[in-house]
Design an enzyme around this catalytic site. Structure first.
Site, mmCIF file in Angstrom:
data_model
loop_
_atom_site.group_PDB
_atom_site.id
_atom_site.type_symbol
_atom_site.label_atom_id
_atom_site.label_comp_id
_atom_site.label_asym_id
_atom_site.label_seq_id
_atom_site.Cartn_x
_atom_site.Cartn_y
_atom_site.Cartn_z
ATOM 1 N N HIS A 128 0.521 -1.324 0.338
ATOM 2 C CA HIS A 128 -0.201 -0.243 0.335
ATOM 3 C C HIS A 128 0.937 0.967 0.182
ATOM 4 O O HIS A 128 0.939 2.232 -0.726
ATOM 5 C CB HIS A 128 -0.516 0.253 1.261
ATOM 6 C CG HIS A 128 -1.640 0.892 1.440
ATOM 7 N ND1 HIS A 128 -3.080 1.550 0.966
ATOM 8 C CD2 HIS A 128 -1.307 2.471 2.209
ATOM 9 C CE1 HIS A 128 -3.031 2.419 1.156
ATOM 10 N NE2 HIS A 128 -2.272 3.100 1.450
ATOM 11 N N GLU A 129 1.950 1.346 0.221
ATOM 12 C CA GLU A 129 2.727 2.030 0.708
ATOM 13 C C GLU A 129 3.520 2.387 -0.442
ATOM 14 O O GLU A 129 4.291 4.288 -0.623
ATOM 15 C CB GLU A 129 3.145 2.727 1.877
ATOM 16 C CG GLU A 129 2.964 2.428 3.422
ATOM 17 C CD GLU A 129 2.006 3.804 3.670
ATOM 18 O OE1 GLU A 129 2.631 4.322 2.970
ATOM 19 O OE2 GLU A 129 1.388 2.921 4.445
ATOM 20 N N HIS A 132 1.174 4.626 -3.025
ATOM 21 C CA HIS A 132 0.930 5.824 -2.767
ATOM 22 C C HIS A 132 2.679 6.493 -3.667
ATOM 23 O O HIS A 132 2.416 7.334 -3.960
ATOM 24 C CB HIS A 132 0.941 5.866 -1.012
ATOM 25 C CG HIS A 132 -0.258 6.051 -0.404
ATOM 26 N ND1 HIS A 132 -1.060 6.301 -0.908
ATOM 27 C CD2 HIS A 132 -0.511 5.608 0.585
ATOM 28 C CE1 HIS A 132 -2.324 6.244 0.208
ATOM 29 N NE2 HIS A 132 -1.579 5.700 0.888
ATOM 30 N N GLU A 193 -6.599 6.587 -1.021
ATOM 31 C CA GLU A 193 -6.186 5.459 -0.104
ATOM 32 C C GLU A 193 -6.981 4.061 -1.017
ATOM 33 O O GLU A 193 -6.704 3.525 -0.756
ATOM 34 C CB GLU A 193 -6.402 5.874 1.137
ATOM 35 C CG GLU A 193 -6.202 6.632 2.414
ATOM 36 C CD GLU A 193 -4.795 5.784 2.207
ATOM 37 O OE1 GLU A 193 -4.980 4.852 2.910
ATOM 38 O OE2 GLU A 193 -3.756 6.987 2.950
#
Length: 261
Positions: A128-129, A132, A193
């Protein structure tokens, strides 16, 4: 120059700036407003991480650090931007969180690592990061914040000039800030997100981690959160249930990626 023509000139200049800074993300196909060149992401991330390391208890070595770096580098290597100067750090604080800076700087807190049940759940967090960072969400948020500030200050100045009333000008700035936060910044943050959930789960699956762990992660997070948290409307993060539903809907695709690796 008359007032009407000045407004036209300012408006035209603003439209030019906005259009010049809108790009299409090659990974998602979504249009993004980013004023910061990609070439500056690395320096921004380095500067920000240097500041973090001055004040936060960053672990330099140990089993937890080795684990985070091993999983993070494995996922970053198959991402859409493997050549970023990736750096994965662990912050030794009792915080249930993780974040990414521009240029591939990723941090996860010790409490988060200790709260996870296996490497696959940690891969869901790091994927997930990493997403980003690859999708340049940090630069996008910063660009939007800068533009919103300029517009809000401009509106306040215009109201003050038209009414000769400083209080009305300040009220206009305050209301503009509230509207930007409530109806622009937060909803867009939630959409990013969800975007990072999707791309990050693809990445973890491609790297060889079972994507079903992403669903377990958010089910796990629900049990760890204190009761009475802020509603989704006033949060920069989507509700856990919404994340879970979207991940489950896409799970056949994620599993196909996982099986093809």
């Amino acid at each position: 120059m008359g007032k009407l023509s000045l407004k036209h000139v300012v408006g035209a200049a603003l439209i030019f700036v906005l259009s010049a800074c809108v790009t299409t993300n090659e990974v998602t196909g979504r249009s993004q407003f980013i004023t910061i060149p990609a070439s500056e992401d690395t320096s921004l991330g380095l500067e920000a991480m240097a500041e973090v390391k001055k004040t936060a208890p960053v672990l330099e070595s140990g089993p937890m650090v080795d684990r985070v770096r091993r999983i993070g580098k494995r996922i970053a290597a198959i991402s859409d931007n493997p050549n970023l100067p990736w750096d994965f750090v662990v912050i030794d604080e009792p915080v249930l969180n993780a974040w990414a800076l521009p240029g591939g700087k990723v941090a996860v807190y010790a409490k988060m690592v200790n709260s996870l049940t296996d490497d696959a759940e940690l891969a869901a967090v790091l994927g997930h990061e990493i997403a980003h960072a690859v999708l340049r969400h940090g630069a996008e948020q910063l660009s939007r914040a800068q533009m919103q500030s300029l517009i809000i200050v401009g509106v306040g100045a215009a109201v003050g000039a038209a009414t000769k009333d400083d209080e009305k000008a300040q009220l206009a700035v305050g209301l503009g800030s509230l509207a930007a936060q409530g109806f622009v910044a937060l909803p867009h943050s939630r959409s990013m997100e969800l975007e990072a959930d999707d791309i990050g789960t693809r990445y973890m699956a491609k790297a060889g981690y079972d994507p079903r762990a992403a669903v377990r992660l958010w089910e796990h997070m629900k049990t760890l959160k204190d009761a009475g948290g802020p509603p989704t409307f006033l949060s920069t993060h989507p509700s856990d249930d919404k994340r879970i539903d979207r991940l489950q809907a896409q799970m056949p695709y994620y599993l196909s990626v996982y099986k093809k690796r």
